[in-house]
Design an enzyme around this catalytic site. Structure first.
Site, short mmCIF file in Angstrom:
data_model
loop_
_atom_site.label_atom_id
_atom_site.label_comp_id
_atom_site.label_asym_id
_atom_site.label_seq_id
_atom_site.Cartn_x
_atom_site.Cartn_y
_atom_site.Cartn_z
N PHE A 38 30.67 -1.70 19.70
CA PHE A 38 31.80 -1.46 18.81
C PHE A 38 33.10 -1.43 19.59
CE2 PHE A 38 32.89 1.33 14.91
CZ PHE A 38 33.11 0.20 14.16
N SER B 221 42.96 13.97 9.56
CA SER B 221 42.62 13.04 8.49
C SER B 221 41.26 12.43 8.81
CB SER B 221 43.69 11.97 8.31
OG SER B 221 44.01 11.37 9.54
N HIS C 181 42.87 11.64 13.65
CA HIS C 181 42.24 10.89 12.55
C HIS C 181 40.82 10.58 12.99
CE1 HIS C 181 42.17 7.98 9.16
NE2 HIS C 181 41.46 7.21 9.98
N GLU D 160 38.32 9.24 8.01
CA GLU D 160 38.13 7.87 7.50
C GLU D 160 36.68 7.65 7.08
OE1 GLU D 160 40.21 4.75 9.57
OE2 GLU D 160 38.42 3.48 9.46
N ASP E 117 41.02 -8.64 9.58
CA ASP E 117 40.48 -9.56 10.58
C ASP E 117 40.45 -10.97 10.03
OD1 ASP E 117 40.16 -8.05 12.89
OD2 ASP E 117 38.46 -7.01 11.99
P1 FAD Z 1 49.04 -6.91 12.82
O1 FAD Z 1 49.85 -5.71 13.09
O2 FAD Z 1 49.59 -7.95 11.92
O3 FAD Z 1 48.71 -7.57 14.24
C1 FAD Z 1 47.70 -8.58 14.35
C2 FAD Z 1 47.95 -9.42 15.59
O4 FAD Z 1 49.09 -10.25 15.40
C3 FAD Z 1 48.24 -8.61 16.86
O5 FAD Z 1 47.66 -9.28 17.93
C4 FAD Z 1 49.76 -8.63 16.94
O6 FAD Z 1 50.21 -8.46 18.28
C5 FAD Z 1 50.06 -10.01 16.40
N1 FAD Z 1 51.38 -10.10 15.74
C6 FAD Z 1 51.88 -9.28 14.80
N2 FAD Z 1 53.09 -9.70 14.38
C7 FAD Z 1 53.34 -10.84 15.08
C8 FAD Z 1 54.43 -11.78 15.10
N3 FAD Z 1 55.50 -11.62 14.31
N4 FAD Z 1 54.34 -12.85 15.92
C9 FAD Z 1 53.26 -13.02 16.74
N5 FAD Z 1 52.20 -12.16 16.76
C10 FAD Z 1 52.26 -11.10 15.94
N6 FAD Z 1 40.03 -4.01 9.38
C11 FAD Z 1 39.47 -4.24 8.18
O7 FAD Z 1 39.01 -5.35 7.91
N7 FAD Z 1 39.40 -3.25 7.24
C12 FAD Z 1 39.89 -2.01 7.45
O8 FAD Z 1 39.81 -1.15 6.58
C13 FAD Z 1 40.49 -1.74 8.72
N8 FAD Z 1 41.01 -0.53 9.00
C14 FAD Z 1 41.62 -0.31 10.20
C15 FAD Z 1 42.20 0.93 10.46
C16 FAD Z 1 42.81 1.19 11.68
C17 FAD Z 1 43.43 2.55 11.92
C18 FAD Z 1 42.83 0.18 12.69
C19 FAD Z 1 43.46 0.47 14.02
C20 FAD Z 1 42.28 -1.07 12.44
C21 FAD Z 1 41.68 -1.33 11.20
N9 FAD Z 1 41.12 -2.58 10.90
C22 FAD Z 1 40.54 -2.80 9.68
C23 FAD Z 1 41.16 -3.66 11.88
C24 FAD Z 1 42.38 -4.58 11.68
O9 FAD Z 1 42.34 -5.19 10.42
C25 FAD Z 1 42.34 -5.63 12.77
O10 FAD Z 1 42.54 -5.05 14.02
C26 FAD Z 1 43.25 -6.84 12.55
O11 FAD Z 1 42.84 -7.87 13.44
C27 FAD Z 1 44.72 -6.54 12.81
O12 FAD Z 1 45.31 -5.84 11.79
P2 FAD Z 1 46.78 -5.23 11.98
O13 FAD Z 1 47.17 -4.65 10.69
O14 FAD Z 1 46.82 -4.37 13.17
O15 FAD Z 1 47.60 -6.59 12.25
#
Ligand code: FAD
Length: 277
Positions: free
Chosen positions: A208, A7, A258, A9, A100
């Site tokens: 990065f 895939s 990916h 991106e 973020d």
């Molecule tokens: P989550 O899974 O919600 O985790 C975020 C944090 O919260 C982690 O530290 C986790 O340990 C903690 N956490 C989760 N659940 C709980 C809970 N119940 N209690 C306490 N702590 C908890 N960013 C963008 O802005 N745009 C994009 O398009 C984008 N694409 C991405 C694609 C990929 C494949 C990856 C790996 C990252 C991408 N990101 C993107 C970055 C991402 O948005 C950031 O890393 C963001 O800070 C975390 O998103 P997440 O969905 O992993 O969050």
């Protein structure tokens, strides 16, 4: 050998020239027959409209496309609206993220705090209509309390209904293998597809990787720095390193790769050519 699913991106371009350049890169990359292409959202100020436009262009070219979709600062009503837009556009796959945190964010008032809540909401709203991808962090998300807490957060996203995961970039396959083993031990068995960042420059990749909590091994960093402005050597070295990483991962039986293409076709095509993918 069975074909390894790939895939790709992209990020939404901001200028007409960027749109044209991405269209060219995409067409070149379609030679790899990707399972799907995903388009980021929010990073660098991009809008959901830009993401959706790029996704629609890809779908119109007959390739499956997934918008990245973040929930921080969103409301249930706004997410519902986005889901309706995606449905109308023919989207069937999403990358569901927290996103973020804006600087100064307190976190108290948001209807969604974590990606697991977004995944649960999408499932509650739309059943199995969308294939949901989530993010995974072999070297731990930078804001996690501990690797165990981050792994539990990953398991919560799967429990909420995620179908598969894409990892943050990494350059050390041990971290990935350990993460997958630990996830299995927790009963998590969705495919965890390695996110691969080609190395094409020196200062950019160092910055990065640091920003997203991925360790660039010292031997790689020192060599990149020693090349100075010699971009040809940096690219050649980067291709060798990332091809080796992909080869190791493939030999270990990963469910796919990916590629973070950064809207360029050359490095991804060359790595896949060397791997006969
Ligand atoms: P989550 O899974 O919600 O985790 C975020 C944090 O919260 C982690 O530290 C986790 O340990 C903690 N956490 C989760 N659940 C709980 C809970 N119940 N209690 C306490 N702590 C908890 N960013 C963008 O802005 N745009 C994009 O398009 C984008 N694409 C991405 C694609 C990929 C494949 C990856 C790996 C990252 C991408 N990101 C993107 C970055 C991402 O948005 C950031 O890393 C963001 O800070 C975390 O998103 P997440 O969905 O992993 O969050």
């Amino acid at each position: 050998m069975a074909k390894l699913p790939l895939s790709l991106e992209f990020f939404p371009p901001k200028t007409p020239e960027g749109v044209a350049r991405l269209a060219t890169a995409r067409h070149e990359l379609y030679a790899l027959k990707p399972e799907f292409c995903s388009v980021t959202y929010g990073a660098g100020g991009s809008t959901q409209a830009g993401t959706l436009q790029a996704v629609q262009a890809i779908l119109a070219e007959g390739v499956d496309a997934a918008p990245h979709f973040s929930c921080i600062g969103a409301t249930q009503a706004s997410i519902r609206e986005r889901l309706a837009e995606f449905r109308a556009a023919g989207v069937r796959r999403l990358v569901a993220l927290r996103g973020d945190l804006p600087s100064g964010y307190g976190g108290g008032s948001s209807e969604f705090r974590y990606a697991s809540e977004l995944v649960a909401f999408i499932r509650a709203e739309s059943g199995r209509e969308f294939h949901i991808e989530v993010a995974a962090y072999p070297e731990m998300h930078p804001q996690a309390r501990s690797p165990q807490a981050d792994l539990a957060a990953f398991a919560a996203k799967v429990e909420a209904g995620a179908d598969s995961a894409i990892t943050q970039m990494f350059f050390n396959s041990d971290a990935y293998f350990r993460f997958v083993d630990d996830a299995h031990a927790l009963g998590v068995d969705i495919p965890v597809v390695p996110g691969i960042m080609p190395i094409t420059n020196s200062s950019g990749i160092i910055r990065f990787a640091e920003g997203c909590g991925a360790e660039l091994p010292r031997w790689i960093r020192l060599r990149l720095q020693a090349f100075g402005d010699d971009t040809a050597s940096i690219r050649a070295f980067g291709l060798d390193v990332i091809t080796d990483l992909c080869d190791q991962l493939r030999n270990a039986g990963v469910p796919g790769l990916h590629f973070y293409t950064m809207n360029h076709s050359g490095p991804t095509l060359e790595i896949c050519r060397r791997l006969s993918l």
